[in-house]
Write an enzyme that holds these catalytic residues in place. Sequence first.
Site, short mmCIF file in Angstrom:
data_model
loop_
_atom_site.label_atom_id
_atom_site.label_comp_id
_atom_site.label_asym_id
_atom_site.label_seq_id
_atom_site.Cartn_x
_atom_site.Cartn_y
_atom_site.Cartn_z
N TYR A 55 -6.71 4.50 -2.98
CA TYR A 55 -5.31 4.97 -2.88
C TYR A 55 -5.25 6.49 -2.73
CZ TYR A 55 -3.91 0.23 -3.56
OH TYR A 55 -3.75 -1.12 -3.36
N GLN A 90 7.98 -2.62 2.82
CA GLN A 90 6.74 -3.06 2.18
C GLN A 90 5.76 -1.90 2.14
OE1 GLN A 90 5.68 -7.37 3.61
NE2 GLN A 90 6.74 -6.33 5.27
N VAL A 92 4.05 1.77 1.45
CA VAL A 92 3.94 2.61 0.26
C VAL A 92 3.91 4.09 0.64
CG1 VAL A 92 2.90 0.81 -1.15
CG2 VAL A 92 1.41 2.27 0.25
N HIS A 108 6.86 -2.85 -2.61
CA HIS A 108 5.43 -2.90 -2.97
C HIS A 108 4.97 -1.63 -3.66
CE1 HIS A 108 4.55 -6.23 0.24
NE2 HIS A 108 5.19 -6.67 -0.82
N CYS A 135 -1.10 9.00 -19.76
CA CYS A 135 0.32 8.84 -19.46
C CYS A 135 1.10 10.00 -20.09
CB CYS A 135 0.82 7.52 -20.04
SG CYS A 135 2.63 7.35 -20.05
N CYS A 138 3.27 8.20 -23.19
CA CYS A 138 2.65 7.56 -24.37
C CYS A 138 1.23 8.05 -24.62
CB CYS A 138 2.66 6.04 -24.22
SG CYS A 138 1.40 5.40 -23.08
N SER A 176 3.82 -8.46 9.90
CA SER A 176 3.18 -9.65 10.49
C SER A 176 3.68 -10.95 9.89
CB SER A 176 1.65 -9.56 10.30
OG SER A 176 1.36 -9.57 8.90
N LEU A 201 5.16 -5.32 17.55
CA LEU A 201 4.28 -5.17 18.72
C LEU A 201 3.80 -6.55 19.18
CD1 LEU A 201 2.99 -3.05 20.50
CD2 LEU A 201 1.05 -2.95 18.93
N ALA A 218 7.55 0.29 17.78
CA ALA A 218 8.75 0.61 17.00
C ALA A 218 9.42 1.91 17.45
CB ALA A 218 8.38 0.70 15.52
N1 APR Z 1 5.26 -0.92 16.51
C1 APR Z 1 5.72 -2.09 16.02
N2 APR Z 1 4.94 -3.01 15.39
C2 APR Z 1 3.64 -2.71 15.28
C3 APR Z 1 3.07 -1.51 15.78
C4 APR Z 1 3.95 -0.59 16.42
N3 APR Z 1 3.51 0.58 16.92
N4 APR Z 1 1.73 -1.52 15.52
C5 APR Z 1 1.48 -2.68 14.86
N5 APR Z 1 2.61 -3.40 14.74
C6 APR Z 1 2.81 -4.70 14.09
C7 APR Z 1 1.66 -5.67 14.28
O1 APR Z 1 1.89 -6.45 15.44
C8 APR Z 1 1.72 -6.51 13.00
O2 APR Z 1 2.53 -7.67 13.19
O3 APR Z 1 2.89 -4.45 12.70
C9 APR Z 1 2.42 -5.60 11.99
C10 APR Z 1 1.51 -5.12 10.88
O4 APR Z 1 1.17 -6.24 10.11
P1 APR Z 1 0.28 -6.03 8.78
O5 APR Z 1 -0.86 -5.13 9.10
O6 APR Z 1 0.03 -7.39 8.22
O7 APR Z 1 1.24 -5.20 7.82
P2 APR Z 1 2.42 -5.76 6.91
O8 APR Z 1 3.08 -6.93 7.56
O9 APR Z 1 3.27 -4.59 6.56
O10 APR Z 1 1.65 -6.25 5.58
C11 APR Z 1 2.48 -6.73 4.53
O11 APR Z 1 0.53 -7.03 3.18
O12 APR Z 1 -1.47 -6.17 2.56
C12 APR Z 1 -0.18 -6.36 2.13
O13 APR Z 1 1.04 -5.07 0.62
C13 APR Z 1 0.49 -5.03 1.89
O14 APR Z 1 2.71 -4.34 2.43
C14 APR Z 1 1.56 -4.98 2.94
C15 APR Z 1 1.82 -6.45 3.22
#
Ligand code: APR
Length: 232
Positions: A55, A90, A92, A108, A135, A138, A176, A201, A218
């Site tokens: 992190y 979602q 961070v 998240h 902390c 505490c 996704s 995408l 996006a």
């Molecule tokens: N513009 C739009 N969409 C995009 C772009 C872009 N430039 N680049 C990638 N993507 C899309 C991909 O097609 C994919 O569907 O963003 C999505 C990213 O998916 P993930 O990597 O799975 O991310 P996310 O859906 O935010 O994950 C959800 O999973 O690991 C946990 O807590 C973590 O918050 C996260 C959660």
Amino acid sequence: MAHPSIVILTGAGISAESGLGTFRDEGGLWAQHRIEDVATPEAFARNPQLVVDFYNTRRAQAHDATPNAGHTALARLQAEYDGDVLLVTQNVDSLHEKAGSRDVVHMHGQLDSALCGACSHRWSAPLKMTVGEACPRCSEPTARPDIVWFGEMPYHMDRIEDALSKADIFAAIGTSGNVYPAAGFVQMASYVGARTVEMNLDPSETVALFEETRPGKASVTVPAWVEDILGQ
Ligand code: APR
């Protein structure tokens, strides 16, 4: 004229063009690290240094990142719709805030926040956290990243579910559709008759549940969508 009430959910894809890695795309974070090593309470108990380092790296990357046109367009929509837009992320990172968004709901958690594992106090995280940090409230050595790990409850679900139950429009951007409860928000919005749109995408796992899809990056699709909404 009353605005439609809008709920927006963003995922890692909206921050991709700002240089922050996504999780499940080619070479993404879950290709570089195992979730069970860096993103579960058990991982933190087993090897807190590995988790804190993971992190710290992401916090430094997010700290240097700048928002893109997708973040900026959502901040503009919020400003113009004054209160009728709930922005749930979602992510961070704080790119929505850097773009001018207010009242961003981080379901998240967020890198800029630290959490006490003993008393649940939250404070602004240093750029580099250390293991066993005390902390400020505490004094227990139980500081941890304020991130919702797998197996933990997402934050602000009551507020999110309440907004979804009243939504006229639900938009999912850059996610996704792999992780619940966020991936189920489209069904909750559809259930109350909201219009639903996915801007991604690649098609998400839940693309078939959306009335409308706007494929692409996006930084292109979100400003166009915001223009359409404001022009309505
Ligand atoms: N513009 C739009 N969409 C995009 C772009 C872009 N430039 N680049 C990638 N993507 C899309 C991909 O097609 C994919 O569907 O963003 C999505 C990213 O998916 P993930 O990597 O799975 O991310 P996310 O859906 O935010 O994950 C959800 O999973 O690991 C946990 O807590 C973590 O918050 C996260 C959660």
